[in-house]
Design a protein around this motif. Structure first.
Motif, PDB file in Angstrom:
ATOM      1  N   LEU A   1      11.037   4.931  -4.453  1.00 21.81           N
ATOM      2  CA  LEU A   1      12.328   5.611  -4.341  1.00 21.81           C
ATOM      3  C   LEU A   1      12.622   5.901  -2.876  1.00 21.81           C
ATOM      4  O   LEU A   1      13.764   5.875  -2.456  1.00 21.81           O
ATOM      5  N   SER A   2      11.573   6.217  -2.111  1.00 22.92           N
ATOM      6  CA  SER A   2      11.715   6.389  -0.662  1.00 22.92           C
ATOM      7  C   SER A   2      10.367   6.184   0.001  1.00 22.92           C
ATOM      8  O   SER A   2       9.327   6.399  -0.606  1.00 22.92           O
ATOM      9  N   ARG A   3      10.425   5.752   1.239  1.00 21.17           N
ATOM     10  CA  ARG A   3       9.209   5.559   2.030  1.00 21.17           C
ATOM     11  C   ARG A   3       9.136   6.667   3.068  1.00 21.17           C
ATOM     12  O   ARG A   3      10.145   7.075   3.630  1.00 21.17           O
ATOM     13  N   ALA A   4       7.927   7.121   3.343  1.00 22.95           N
ATOM     14  CA  ALA A   4       7.723   8.133   4.376  1.00 22.95           C
ATOM     15  C   ALA A   4       7.933   7.494   5.737  1.00 22.95           C
ATOM     16  O   ALA A   4       7.747   6.291   5.908  1.00 22.95           O
ATOM     17  N   ASN A   5       8.347   8.306   6.722  1.00 18.78           N
ATOM     18  CA  ASN A   5       8.472   7.812   8.094  1.00 18.78           C
ATOM     19  C   ASN A   5       7.126   7.308   8.560  1.00 18.78           C
ATOM     20  O   ASN A   5       6.111   7.951   8.359  1.00 18.78           O
ATOM     21  N   ARG A   6       7.116   6.170   9.205  1.00 23.90           N
ATOM     22  CA  ARG A   6       5.871   5.563   9.649  1.00 23.90           C
ATOM     23  C   ARG A   6       5.526   5.897  11.086  1.00 23.90           C
ATOM     24  O   ARG A   6       4.394   5.888  11.473  1.00 23.90           O
ATOM     25  N   GLU A   7       6.524   6.163  11.887  1.00 23.02           N
ATOM     26  CA  GLU A   7       6.245   6.469  13.284  1.00 23.02           C
ATOM     27  C   GLU A   7       7.304   7.414  13.831  1.00 23.02           C
ATOM     28  O   GLU A   7       8.416   7.471  13.341  1.00 23.02           O
ATOM     29  N   VAL A   8       6.956   8.112  14.864  1.00 22.44           N
ATOM     30  CA  VAL A   8       7.871   9.037  15.523  1.00 22.44           C
ATOM     31  C   VAL A   8       8.535   8.294  16.673  1.00 22.44           C
ATOM     32  O   VAL A   8       7.848   7.680  17.486  1.00 22.44           O
ATOM     33  N   PRO A   9       9.861   8.295  16.759  1.00 23.56           N
ATOM     34  CA  PRO A   9      10.523   7.624  17.883  1.00 23.56           C
ATOM     35  C   PRO A   9      10.027   8.183  19.209  1.00 23.56           C
ATOM     36  O   PRO A   9       9.781   9.383  19.335  1.00 23.56           O
ATOM     37  N   ALA A  10       9.889   7.320  20.203  1.00 23.20           N
ATOM     38  CA  ALA A  10       9.313   7.704  21.496  1.00 23.20           C
ATOM     39  C   ALA A  10      10.035   8.885  22.134  1.00 23.20           C
ATOM     40  O   ALA A  10       9.413   9.750  22.725  1.00 23.20           O
TER      41      ALA A  10
ATOM     42  N   PRO B   1       0.825  -1.212   0.000  1.00 21.33           N
ATOM     43  CA  PRO B   1       0.000   0.000   0.000  1.00 21.33           C
ATOM     44  C   PRO B   1       0.859   1.261   0.000  1.00 21.33           C
ATOM     45  O   PRO B   1       1.906   1.309   0.630  1.00 21.33           O
ATOM     46  N   LEU B   2       0.409   2.241  -0.740  1.00 23.65           N
ATOM     47  CA  LEU B   2       1.083   3.535  -0.735  1.00 23.65           C
ATOM     48  C   LEU B   2       0.604   4.323   0.461  1.00 23.65           C
ATOM     49  O   LEU B   2      -0.548   4.210   0.875  1.00 23.65           O
ATOM     50  N   ARG B   3       1.489   5.139   1.000  1.00 20.75           N
ATOM     51  CA  ARG B   3       1.138   6.002   2.123  1.00 20.75           C
ATOM     52  C   ARG B   3       1.610   7.414   1.832  1.00 20.75           C
ATOM     53  O   ARG B   3       2.554   7.617   1.073  1.00 20.75           O
TER      54      ARG B   3
ATOM     55  N   ARG C   1       5.238  12.126  -5.461  1.00 19.24           N
ATOM     56  CA  ARG C   1       5.123  12.032  -3.998  1.00 19.24           C
ATOM     57  C   ARG C   1       3.655  11.789  -3.696  1.00 19.24           C
ATOM     58  O   ARG C   1       2.789  12.552  -4.103  1.00 19.24           O
ATOM     59  N   VAL C   2       3.370  10.715  -2.991  1.00 22.14           N
ATOM     60  CA  VAL C   2       2.003  10.265  -2.746  1.00 22.14           C
ATOM     61  C   VAL C   2       1.291  11.172  -1.748  1.00 22.14           C
ATOM     62  O   VAL C   2       1.856  11.541  -0.719  1.00 22.14           O
TER      63      VAL C   2
END
Length: 98
Positions: A73-82, A5-7, A29-30
């Protein structure tokens, strides 16, 4: 990178592998995948910004592509580090001041 899936924020390359309409490669860019449409098996609709060579958005587009032909080409960040989360404190508004 494998098909999936694209995000929002993913950057993908669309070539003739994704659809015959992409006679010249298109970098996008999606914004979001359009899940309310029901295309043929293996195909999908999504919205994105066409990017120029510098990576700047030049045009918003709705695109129809074969999922297996999309190249990430690149994936967006999925989560913010705690440790990096920050809370935003509300600032009281002052009426009539500049």
């Amino acid at each position: 990178m494998s098909a999936g899936p694209l995000r929002a924020g993913d950057v993908v390359l669309l070539t003739r592998e994704a659809s015959p309409q992409f006679t010249r490669p298109l970098t996008v860019r999606v914004i979001r995948e359009l899940t309310d449409r029901h295309p043929y098996a293996g195909w999908f609709w999504f919205e994105g910004y066409e990017l120029n060579r510098r990576g700047a958005a030049v045009q918003q587009r709705e695109l129809y592509a074969l999922r297996a032909g999309v190249r990430w080409l690149s994936r967006a960040n999925r989560e913010v580090p705690a440790g990096r989360r920050s809370s935003v404190r509300p600032v009281p508004a002052r009426a009539g001041t500049r």
